[in-house]
Enzyme design. Structure first.
Site, PDB file in Angstrom:
ATOM      1  N   LYS A   3      33.273  44.199  43.545  1.00  0.00           N
ATOM      2  CA  LYS A   3      33.979  42.777  42.941  1.00  0.00           C
ATOM      3  C   LYS A   3      34.513  42.761  41.909  1.00  0.00           C
ATOM      4  CE  LYS A   3      31.195  39.962  40.612  1.00  0.00           C
ATOM      5  NZ  LYS A   3      30.546  38.968  40.223  1.00  0.00           N
ATOM      6  N   SER A   4      34.044  43.614  40.718  1.00  0.00           N
ATOM      7  CA  SER A   4      34.557  43.442  39.359  1.00  0.00           C
ATOM      8  C   SER A   4      35.978  44.214  39.455  1.00  0.00           C
ATOM      9  CB  SER A   4      33.810  44.313  38.582  1.00  0.00           C
ATOM     10  OG  SER A   4      32.539  44.058  38.597  1.00  0.00           O
ATOM     11  N   ASP A  42      34.000  35.452  45.795  1.00  0.00           N
ATOM     12  CA  ASP A  42      34.771  35.560  44.394  1.00  0.00           C
ATOM     13  C   ASP A  42      36.155  36.183  44.563  1.00  0.00           C
ATOM     14  OD1 ASP A  42      32.411  34.471  43.033  1.00  0.00           O
ATOM     15  OD2 ASP A  42      31.955  36.128  41.902  1.00  0.00           O
ATOM     16  N   ASN A  64      32.166  29.774  41.524  1.00  0.00           N
ATOM     17  CA  ASN A  64      31.130  30.056  40.433  1.00  0.00           C
ATOM     18  C   ASN A  64      31.679  31.761  40.261  1.00  0.00           C
ATOM     19  OD1 ASN A  64      28.840  30.204  38.942  1.00  0.00           O
ATOM     20  ND2 ASN A  64      27.261  30.375  40.631  1.00  0.00           N
ATOM     21  N   GLY A  92      32.683  34.096  37.899  1.00  0.00           N
ATOM     22  CA  GLY A  92      32.831  34.369  36.429  1.00  0.00           C
ATOM     23  C   GLY A  92      34.198  35.401  36.244  1.00  0.00           C
ATOM     24  N   ASP A 112      23.664  44.243  36.213  1.00  0.00           N
ATOM     25  CA  ASP A 112      23.471  43.468  37.682  1.00  0.00           C
ATOM     26  C   ASP A 112      22.533  44.410  38.528  1.00  0.00           C
ATOM     27  OD1 ASP A 112      25.144  41.415  36.831  1.00  0.00           O
ATOM     28  OD2 ASP A 112      26.657  41.847  38.411  1.00  0.00           O
ATOM     29  N   GLU A 144      24.668  33.559  37.377  1.00  0.00           N
ATOM     30  CA  GLU A 144      24.758  32.391  38.613  1.00  0.00           C
ATOM     31  C   GLU A 144      23.722  31.224  38.363  1.00  0.00           C
ATOM     32  OE1 GLU A 144      25.828  35.269  38.576  1.00  0.00           O
ATOM     33  OE2 GLU A 144      27.391  35.726  40.286  1.00  0.00           O
ATOM     34  N   ARG A 195      18.639  34.058  35.697  1.00  0.00           N
ATOM     35  CA  ARG A 195      18.061  35.092  36.564  1.00  0.00           C
ATOM     36  C   ARG A 195      16.776  35.633  36.073  1.00  0.00           C
ATOM     37  NH1 ARG A 195      23.547  38.621  38.047  1.00  0.00           N
ATOM     38  NH2 ARG A 195      24.182  37.495  39.765  1.00  0.00           N
ATOM     39  N   HIS A 205      23.785  35.080  44.645  1.00  0.00           N
ATOM     40  CA  HIS A 205      23.710  36.274  45.640  1.00  0.00           C
ATOM     41  C   HIS A 205      22.728  37.596  45.498  1.00  0.00           C
ATOM     42  CE1 HIS A 205      27.129  38.495  43.094  1.00  0.00           C
ATOM     43  NE2 HIS A 205      26.422  37.600  42.446  1.00  0.00           N
ATOM     44  N   ARG A 206      22.788  37.678  44.350  1.00  0.00           N
ATOM     45  CA  ARG A 206      22.082  39.090  43.939  1.00  0.00           C
ATOM     46  C   ARG A 206      20.530  38.759  44.259  1.00  0.00           C
ATOM     47  NH1 ARG A 206      25.457  42.571  43.261  1.00  0.00           N
ATOM     48  NH2 ARG A 206      27.156  41.998  41.765  1.00  0.00           N
ATOM     49  N   LYS A 219      29.154  35.571  48.147  1.00  0.00           N
ATOM     50  CA  LYS A 219      29.601  35.776  46.672  1.00  0.00           C
ATOM     51  C   LYS A 219      30.258  37.255  46.775  1.00  0.00           C
ATOM     52  CE  LYS A 219      29.449  34.157  42.209  1.00  0.00           C
ATOM     53  NZ  LYS A 219      30.000  35.031  41.455  1.00  0.00           N
TER      54      LYS A 219
END
Ligand code: DC
Length: 650
Positions: A22-23, A49, A92, A94, A319, A347, A350, A394-395, A419
């Site tokens: 994703k990043s 995302d 959402n 970021g 993460d 999100e 956490r 998601h995580r 996500k």
């Protein structure tokens, strides 16, 4: 509410090709849009995302062409977005919100940036302050310091030096750095406070370098982008697999691979630019066996069989560290994760969410502003009756899937995995082996209960008499004076049944009811309440929880079709209605109860009719079930036949 029920797992092995990072995906998309020239991006992550980033770029007039199979062609704008006035909705995401804020503020134009409610609770003030130092015109549309934002055209000044806080989110620095080439002058960024999540900044620098901009870094304090720096397309660029997504599979291997059983992830490895590959080191510290190649990692559990708890500063893997919190459930001793303050502004909060959900599983959890300590339960994991909540994160959903090694588990609202990993649970099921089930369905008095219990005893497996749950519901409703056709109230009773199944006993609210639920009147009530969809829904998870290692034999009407559709062996066990009436008659006489065959026969016919005609989960032979007609068979013959089928399936 949506949910997914994960069966208790026996083991995990196999190979997973990871979805794109994703990043990296969102950074590459933005830089491809800002660059000169066309970029072909391969292996882009398909997720919520990245979808938000793609939509935003299209709204800004960037030409993005899908080439199929996760490949895209982006026509670079050279830093000048064609659309100068737009509303952008970024969900959402970021990574998209922070980097687009910086890029649009420096590129110039009239833009309004929105997100979901949670996005509007995630701070952005430090980034806005830094951009304002450069002359950007950014206003808060609601709360000071938080999205949504309004960006107006402004004159960007050559200030030479800009300061940004690094201790809330590294995405502020990332957003700023990626946008700086748009100023055209040499600018240095000084980080105030300790920079968290440094590996994410490394990803930023590596992706910027691929697009031709080399940032000069002095420690983690000062970063300089030289004058005249501008993005140029690298032509074709491949997105690595997502190292954070890898963490769930690596943990599966560490917990349940067994020394001979390995989980291998393809797409990240020692050549990766993502810091989260260091998650493998953390598993290794916990005792797991790790092997790594340039773009793969393989994990199996310790030779000793047991992981052990660790204490770890998680600044470098914020993460993936979440995955350690649930891996800790299967380690000896406590696990302490420190330096994780950023979890509180993700999100969801956490740290709080993890603590709440881990406690539902029976873990002891201590939490602080920037740490969490998890002590696993001494005995088995507890099964949360109402499932694990996922907080639109998601995580959280993916981390808690690991708990299925300790209990069958319901995960609420699992689609939040979209996500970053839309098909996570499908991939999960391809590399995990659940506790096996033999499902035996059939009509009343067919003898399936006796056969199922004997098969379970022969294999040393657990046994579920699902009919007992419907009988218990009917009995509990009768005792509470609730009519058997009052669907919602009976369903509430089913959901709240306080039952303990013993070797030869069934306790309902502490009282032995083994005999009471077999009364003919309660049998009829059971058949009535079993036709109510809400009652069946309320009992679904309760039945699935019986799936415990090493295996389960379950008997009922819908074991093969609804409750355990993945059962390894499915049997439809029946006998002629006359033979069943005769068997029931003999049973009653043996118990000293007076009976006569004809009413029993008529009653069985009536119940067969109701059980097979009802609209939900009717009694019928499942298409993949073996037919076992016991009209002319002894119990022993029937048991032997089921065991033969089950051996073939295992
Ligand atoms: O198997 P049994 O006779 O104990 O079941 C009692 C009632 O519950 C019967 O009328 C059918 C119903 N039942 C059901 O609908 N689904 C099951 N899985 C088990 C039983």
């Amino acid at each position: 509410m949506e949910f997914i029920d994960l069966p208790m797992l026996l083991s995990a092995r196999g190979s997973v090709r990871l979805p794109g990072s994703k990043s990296i995906s969102n950074r590459v998309l933005l830089l491809a849009a800002l660059a000169e020239g066309e970029t072909e991006i391969r292996d882009l992550l398909e997720s919520d995302d990245t979808a938000r980033m793609l939509e935003a770029l299209e709204t800004l007039g960037v030409s993005v062409q899908s080439l199929g199979e996760n490949a895209y062609r982006v026509r670079g704008t050279g830093g000048v977005f064609p659309v100068k006035d737009a509303d952008l909705f970024l969900g959402n995401a970021g990574t998209a919100f922070r980097s687009l804020t910086a890029a649009l503020a420096l590129a110039g134009g009239d833009y309004r940036l929105f997100g979901v409610e949670r996005m509007h609770e995630r701070p952005i003030g430090d980034l806005v302050d830094a951009l304002r130092e450069l002359g950007a015109d950014i206003a808060y549309l609601d709360k000071q310091g938080f999205p949504p934002l309004k960006i107006r055209p402004a004159t960007i000044r050559a200030s030479g030096l800009v300061k940004v806080r690094g201790d809330v989110s590294s995405q502020f620095l990332t957003g700023l750095l990626m946008a700086l080439p748009l100023t055209g002058v040499e600018t240095s960024v000084e980080v105030v406070g300790e920079l968290i999540s440094k590996p994410y900044v490394e990803i930023t620098l590596a992706v910027m370098a691929r697009f031709g901009v080399n940032v000069v870094r002095e420690g983690w304090q000062r970063f300089t982008v030289s004058s005249g720096a501008s993005y140029r397309s690298p032509g074709v660029i491949y997105v690595e697999g997502d190292a954070s997504s890898a963490s769930y599979f690596l943990a599966l291997g560490a917990i349940g691979g067994g020394p001979q059983q390995t989980i291998r992830v393809e797409g990240v490895g020692s050549d990766s630019i993502q810091g989260d590959v260091r998650f493998a080191d953390a598993l290794s510290q916990m005792g797991a066996h790790i092997e790594m190649g340039p773009n793969w990692i393989a994990v199996s559990s310790p030779l000793s069989g047991k992981l052990h708890g660790i204490e770890l500063d998680c600044n470098h893997i914020p993460d993936a560290a979440m995955t350690l919190a649930t891996t800790a459930l299967f380690a000896e001793g406590p696990t302490t994760l420190t330096n994780i303050a950023s979890w509180r502004v993700k999100e969801t909060d956490r740290i709080a969410a993890m603590a709440t959900e881990l406690r539902k599983l029976g873990a002891e959890v201590e939490e602080g502003a920037d740490f969490i300590r998890v002590t696993p339960p001494r005995a088995a994991l507890r099964t949360p009756n109402n499932g694990i909540d996922t907080y639109d994160d998601h995580r959280i959903a993916m981390c808690f899937s690991l708990a299925a090694f300790g209990t069958s588990l319901r995960i609420n609202d699992p689609s939040c995995v979209g996500k970053t990993f839309p098909d996570y649970f499908e991939r999960f099921s391809t590399v995990t082996q659940p506790v096996p089930v033999i499902a035996i369905d059939g009509p009343s008095a067919s003898g399936k209960g006796t056969v199922a219990a004997r098969v379970a005893a022969a294999l040393g497996w657990h046994y579920l008499d699902s009919g007992a749950l419907y009988r218990l519901t009917a009995l509990a409703a009768r005792r509470a004076d609730v009519p058997w056709n009052d669907e919602l109230r009976v369903a509430a009773i089913a959901a709240g049944l306080d039952v303990v199944f013993g070797e030869n006993s069934i306790l309902l609210s502490g009282e032995e009811v083994g005999e009471a639920i077999r009364q003919e009147e309660i049998s009829s009530g059971a058949s009535q309440v079993a036709s109510l969809p809400a009652v069946r829904a309320a009992l679904l998870f309760r039945q699935r929880v019986f799936r415990l290692a090493p295996g389960l034999v379950a008997d009922g009407r819908d074991m093969a079709s609804v409750v355990f559709p993945d059962a390894a062996t499915k049997v439809f066990l029946t006998a002629s209605v006359e033979v069943r009436a005769e068997r029931r008659y003999k049973q009653l006489i043996e118990k000293g109860i007076t009976a006569s065959i004809l009413p029993l026969l008529l009653d069985l016919r009536e119940r067969d009719e109701r059980d097979s005609q009802r609209s939900v989960a009717p009694l019928q032979q499942n298409e993949d079930a073996e037919l076992l007609d016991t009209t002319d068979l002894s119990i022993e013959q029937a048991v032997t036949q089921v065991l033969v089928w089950s051996k073939k399936a295992l």
